[in-house]
Write a protein that holds these residues in place. Sequence first.
Motif, PDB file in Angstrom:
ATOM      1  N   ALA A 120      -5.818  -1.121  -1.816  1.00 35.48           N
ATOM      2  CA  ALA A 120      -7.023  -1.393  -1.705  1.00 35.48           C
ATOM      3  C   ALA A 120      -7.796  -1.145  -3.108  1.00 35.48           C
ATOM      4  O   ALA A 120      -8.714  -1.564  -3.479  1.00 35.48           O
ATOM      5  CB  ALA A 120      -8.105  -0.422  -0.861  1.00 35.48           C
ATOM      6  N   PHE A 121      -7.116  -0.620  -3.999  1.00 31.53           N
ATOM      7  CA  PHE A 121      -7.680  -0.444  -5.442  1.00 31.53           C
ATOM      8  C   PHE A 121      -6.933  -1.389  -6.264  1.00 31.53           C
ATOM      9  O   PHE A 121      -7.157  -1.430  -7.695  1.00 31.53           O
ATOM     10  CB  PHE A 121      -6.767   1.132  -5.994  1.00 31.53           C
ATOM     11  CG  PHE A 121      -7.612   2.209  -5.209  1.00 31.53           C
ATOM     12  CD1 PHE A 121      -8.915   2.331  -5.178  1.00 31.53           C
ATOM     13  CD2 PHE A 121      -6.908   3.082  -4.279  1.00 31.53           C
ATOM     14  CE1 PHE A 121      -9.606   3.266  -4.439  1.00 31.53           C
ATOM     15  CE2 PHE A 121      -7.487   4.036  -3.681  1.00 31.53           C
ATOM     16  CZ  PHE A 121      -8.845   4.458  -3.667  1.00 31.53           C
ATOM     17  N   PRO A 139      -8.244  -6.854   1.395  1.00 24.70           N
ATOM     18  CA  PRO A 139      -7.739  -5.548   1.370  1.00 24.70           C
ATOM     19  C   PRO A 139      -6.520  -4.862   2.248  1.00 24.70           C
ATOM     20  O   PRO A 139      -5.932  -4.121   2.272  1.00 24.70           O
ATOM     21  CB  PRO A 139      -9.122  -4.616   1.348  1.00 24.70           C
ATOM     22  CG  PRO A 139     -10.104  -5.482   1.919  1.00 24.70           C
ATOM     23  CD  PRO A 139      -9.567  -6.883   1.507  1.00 24.70           C
ATOM     24  N   GLU A 199       0.866  -1.235  -0.064  1.00 28.24           N
ATOM     25  CA  GLU A 199       0.058  -0.034  -0.168  1.00 28.24           C
ATOM     26  C   GLU A 199       0.773   1.159  -0.244  1.00 28.24           C
ATOM     27  O   GLU A 199       1.684   1.458   0.890  1.00 28.24           O
ATOM     28  CB  GLU A 199      -0.998   0.036   1.275  1.00 28.24           C
ATOM     29  CG  GLU A 199      -1.876   1.304   1.247  1.00 28.24           C
ATOM     30  CD  GLU A 199      -2.675   1.694   2.435  1.00 28.24           C
ATOM     31  OE1 GLU A 199      -2.125   1.183   3.623  1.00 28.24           O
ATOM     32  OE2 GLU A 199      -3.757   2.300   2.138  1.00 28.24           O
ATOM     33  N   SER A 220     -13.287  -2.915  -1.529  1.00 28.96           N
ATOM     34  CA  SER A 220     -12.198  -2.837  -2.407  1.00 28.96           C
ATOM     35  C   SER A 220     -12.403  -4.134  -3.147  1.00 28.96           C
ATOM     36  O   SER A 220     -13.212  -5.270  -2.793  1.00 28.96           O
ATOM     37  CB  SER A 220     -10.926  -3.350  -1.528  1.00 28.96           C
ATOM     38  OG  SER A 220     -10.019  -3.670  -2.207  1.00 28.96           O
TER      39      SER A 220
END
Length: 228
Positions: A96-97, A91, A53, A86
């Motif tokens: 999360a994308f 996630p 992340e 997500s």
Amino acid sequence: MQEASVFKGTAIYQQITELDSVYTGIEDEQTEWKKVTPFHCPSGCGSCCVDFEPDVMEVEALYLAAWMLHHQKERALSILDGSFVSPRPDPDSGCAFFDPESPYHCTVYGGRALICRLFGYTGDRGKDGLGRWKPCKFLPENAEDGGEHRKRQYSSAELQERFGATPPLMSDITARAIAIDPGTAGKRYPLMEALAIALRRLQLALRFLDAPPEPDSPAPDFPRPRAV
Ligand code: SF4
């Protein structure tokens, strides 16, 4: 950045536009490097996003927030009201994308963070201050050089000798991004946390822009994101 045009006249717009220039510069420099390097990300890879992340600067979060409000408004608002879902089943394990089912993987590609734009085609500086470059650790064994030099680190001199060019350097690009808002000294926050704050800032800015103050009233002072 056309998606940010609704914020024209604000400091936010200025910052987003400056970051857009940095992002365009990255693309231009990487395009030149991609022409000569034998190492290219395999189509549909996305391995660098799976357990990762990004931490982002405020200006990166503003850029992504403006992009989402333009292209994925409902999704952006779902982050603010806590209903965001997500596309990935895990996630908490990474970005999360990231969508494991999509061949493109990144679901916010046009607004993605600085580090996401650097993966794969950017070098760094060694302790001697000189540029160097290491192919991505996720490159498959059958990389275009036959795998022989896949995990080696190359000096600038070697790169010049072998390929006649060097990749853009992460530290140089990051310095350009930090210079947009030097007061924050490049402080970074987890992506989703920073994005929620940026979305709130943009919503507040839009409220002021929709209902401009009386001519003699002081300009609104947008709140700074909270520190974490
Ligand atoms: S924003 Fe997109 S490119 Fe960046 S880590 Fe997340 S999925 Fe990957």
